[in-house]
Design a protein around this motif. Sequence first.
Motif, PDB file in Angstrom:
ATOM      1  N   ALA A   1      64.832  17.958  51.496  1.00 30.01           N
ATOM      2  CA  ALA A   1      64.467  19.367  51.499  1.00 30.01           C
ATOM      3  C   ALA A   1      64.368  19.907  50.081  1.00 30.01           C
ATOM      4  N   GLY A   2      65.344  19.519  49.246  1.00 29.90           N
ATOM      5  CA  GLY A   2      65.329  19.963  47.858  1.00 29.90           C
ATOM      6  C   GLY A   2      64.122  19.436  47.109  1.00 29.90           C
ATOM      7  N   SER A   3      63.798  18.153  47.357  1.00 30.61           N
ATOM      8  CA  SER A   3      62.636  17.551  46.702  1.00 30.61           C
ATOM      9  C   SER A   3      61.341  18.237  47.131  1.00 30.61           C
ATOM     10  N   SER A   4      61.250  18.593  48.412  1.00 26.01           N
ATOM     11  CA  SER A   4      60.055  19.276  48.920  1.00 26.01           C
ATOM     12  C   SER A   4      59.906  20.655  48.283  1.00 26.01           C
ATOM     13  N   ALA A   5      61.019  21.376  48.187  1.00 27.15           N
ATOM     14  CA  ALA A   5      60.980  22.704  47.567  1.00 27.15           C
ATOM     15  C   ALA A   5      60.583  22.604  46.100  1.00 27.15           C
ATOM     16  N   LYS A   6      61.132  21.582  45.430  1.00 27.42           N
ATOM     17  CA  LYS A   6      60.828  21.385  44.012  1.00 27.42           C
ATOM     18  C   LYS A   6      59.347  21.073  43.818  1.00 27.42           C
ATOM     19  N   GLN A   7      58.795  20.198  44.677  1.00 26.30           N
ATOM     20  CA  GLN A   7      57.389  19.853  44.578  1.00 26.30           C
ATOM     21  C   GLN A   7      56.502  21.052  44.882  1.00 26.30           C
ATOM     22  N   ALA A   8      56.908  21.840  45.883  1.00 30.10           N
ATOM     23  CA  ALA A   8      56.108  23.025  46.238  1.00 30.10           C
ATOM     24  C   ALA A   8      56.078  24.023  45.097  1.00 30.10           C
ATOM     25  N   ALA A   9      57.235  24.250  44.478  1.00 25.67           N
ATOM     26  CA  ALA A   9      57.305  25.230  43.387  1.00 25.67           C
ATOM     27  C   ALA A   9      56.537  24.768  42.164  1.00 25.67           C
ATOM     28  N   ARG A  10      56.393  23.464  41.995  1.00 29.77           N
ATOM     29  CA  ARG A  10      55.694  22.936  40.823  1.00 29.77           C
ATOM     30  C   ARG A  10      54.252  22.557  41.129  1.00 29.77           C
ATOM     31  N   SER A  11      53.780  22.851  42.326  1.00 29.96           N
ATOM     32  CA  SER A  11      52.392  22.589  42.665  1.00 29.96           C
ATOM     33  C   SER A  11      51.484  23.549  41.907  1.00 29.96           C
ATOM     34  N   LYS A  12      50.241  23.142  41.715  1.00 28.20           N
ATOM     35  CA  LYS A  12      49.321  23.958  40.923  1.00 28.20           C
ATOM     36  C   LYS A  12      49.102  25.342  41.528  1.00 28.20           C
ATOM     37  N   PRO A  13      48.882  25.489  42.860  1.00 29.85           N
ATOM     38  CA  PRO A  13      48.683  26.838  43.412  1.00 29.85           C
ATOM     39  C   PRO A  13      49.859  27.778  43.153  1.00 29.85           C
ATOM     40  N   VAL A  14      51.093  27.276  43.305  1.00 31.62           N
ATOM     41  CA  VAL A  14      52.262  28.128  43.083  1.00 31.62           C
ATOM     42  C   VAL A  14      52.384  28.479  41.608  1.00 31.62           C
ATOM     43  N   ARG A  15      52.103  27.513  40.722  1.00 33.13           N
ATOM     44  CA  ARG A  15      52.182  27.792  39.295  1.00 33.13           C
ATOM     45  C   ARG A  15      51.146  28.835  38.880  1.00 33.13           C
ATOM     46  N   VAL A  16      49.952  28.726  39.447  1.00 33.37           N
ATOM     47  CA  VAL A  16      48.913  29.723  39.139  1.00 33.37           C
ATOM     48  C   VAL A  16      49.335  31.102  39.645  1.00 33.37           C
TER      49      VAL A  16
ATOM     50  N   TRP B   1      59.284  29.837  42.315  1.00 32.39           N
ATOM     51  CA  TRP B   1      59.391  29.136  41.034  1.00 32.39           C
ATOM     52  C   TRP B   1      60.742  29.398  40.370  1.00 32.39           C
ATOM     53  N   ARG B   2      61.199  30.667  40.387  1.00 28.98           N
ATOM     54  CA  ARG B   2      62.470  31.008  39.739  1.00 28.98           C
ATOM     55  C   ARG B   2      63.653  30.386  40.459  1.00 28.98           C
ATOM     56  N   VAL B   3      63.611  30.315  41.787  1.00 34.92           N
ATOM     57  CA  VAL B   3      64.708  29.690  42.534  1.00 34.92           C
ATOM     58  C   VAL B   3      64.826  28.223  42.156  1.00 34.92           C
ATOM     59  N   VAL B   4      63.687  27.525  42.110  1.00 33.34           N
ATOM     60  CA  VAL B   4      63.701  26.113  41.737  1.00 33.34           C
ATOM     61  C   VAL B   4      64.171  25.951  40.286  1.00 33.34           C
ATOM     62  N   SER B   5      63.740  26.873  39.397  1.00 33.14           N
ATOM     63  CA  SER B   5      64.181  26.820  37.994  1.00 33.14           C
ATOM     64  C   SER B   5      65.686  27.043  37.883  1.00 33.14           C
TER      65      SER B   5
END
Length: 283
Positions: free
Chosen positions: A17-32, A95-99
């Motif tokens: 679950a943590g890895s999925s959240a991390k990947q989602a937050a670092r995906s290009k759409p979320v970063r944009v 993004w901030r939660v993952v950071s």
Amino acid sequence: MSGVPDTSDVSRAADAAGSSAKQAARSKPVRVMARVGIASNGLLHLLIAFLAARIALGSGGQADQNGALGAIAAEPAGRVLLGVLVVGFAAVVLWRVVSAIWGFPYISDDRKRIAKRVSSGGQAVIYAALAVTAATTAVQGRSSGGGGGQATAGLLGLPGGQILVALVGLGVVIGGGVMIYQGYTEAFTEDQDLGGVDRRARRLNERTGQVGYIAKGVAIIVLGLLIGTAAITFDPQQANGMDSALKTLREQPYGVFLLLAVALGIACYGVFCFFDARYHRVV
């Protein structure tokens, strides 16, 4: 079978679950969209600066985030723009939660990295509140207002409420002081990737951030003092958010000039947010 889940299975599920959240937050759409959210915060601060300048010159209005969102809602297609803000703010939250959990690998000092993660968690809360307020304004077509006084009244009604409110006020004053320090030392550039940035753009980024952080820090300190006053006088309306803080500045000797200076500083912070949306390390 005992019916008790295997601890290794639970651990693997948590890691997945943590890895999925991390990947989602670092995906290009979320970063944009996170960058859109940072820029949206800049737009809000430009509107707050405009409303504060109007108050300094004798006009009415509400110079805070509620007032700025209400001004957007009053425009044609304002609700569409508010919808974009909500999505951008929500992306910043993710993004901030993952950071807050895994972020700032580029900082070698452990204590400094922990402080950055705690700050990132606080930013997640702030942007979550912005997202909720923007969504509420979009649905209602207007801002609700008065949240600061209502929250203070709720705390004052609790056992030991005056002490709690006084501690909140102290925390807000400290937060404002930290912002002034960050502005003075240009500490905000630590989280930006400025490699290869044009010298003129770098200078504008640094100066608008410096002035903006200091001006916003001053306004936050005034807000903290008002919260402390509310604790002493047992009057929650003394601490009715940033709007009360800016109007209190207006009432001081030379308050017109003081508030205009703070409004200019908040406008600088708004401009800085646009630079930050471009240069912030969203990783």
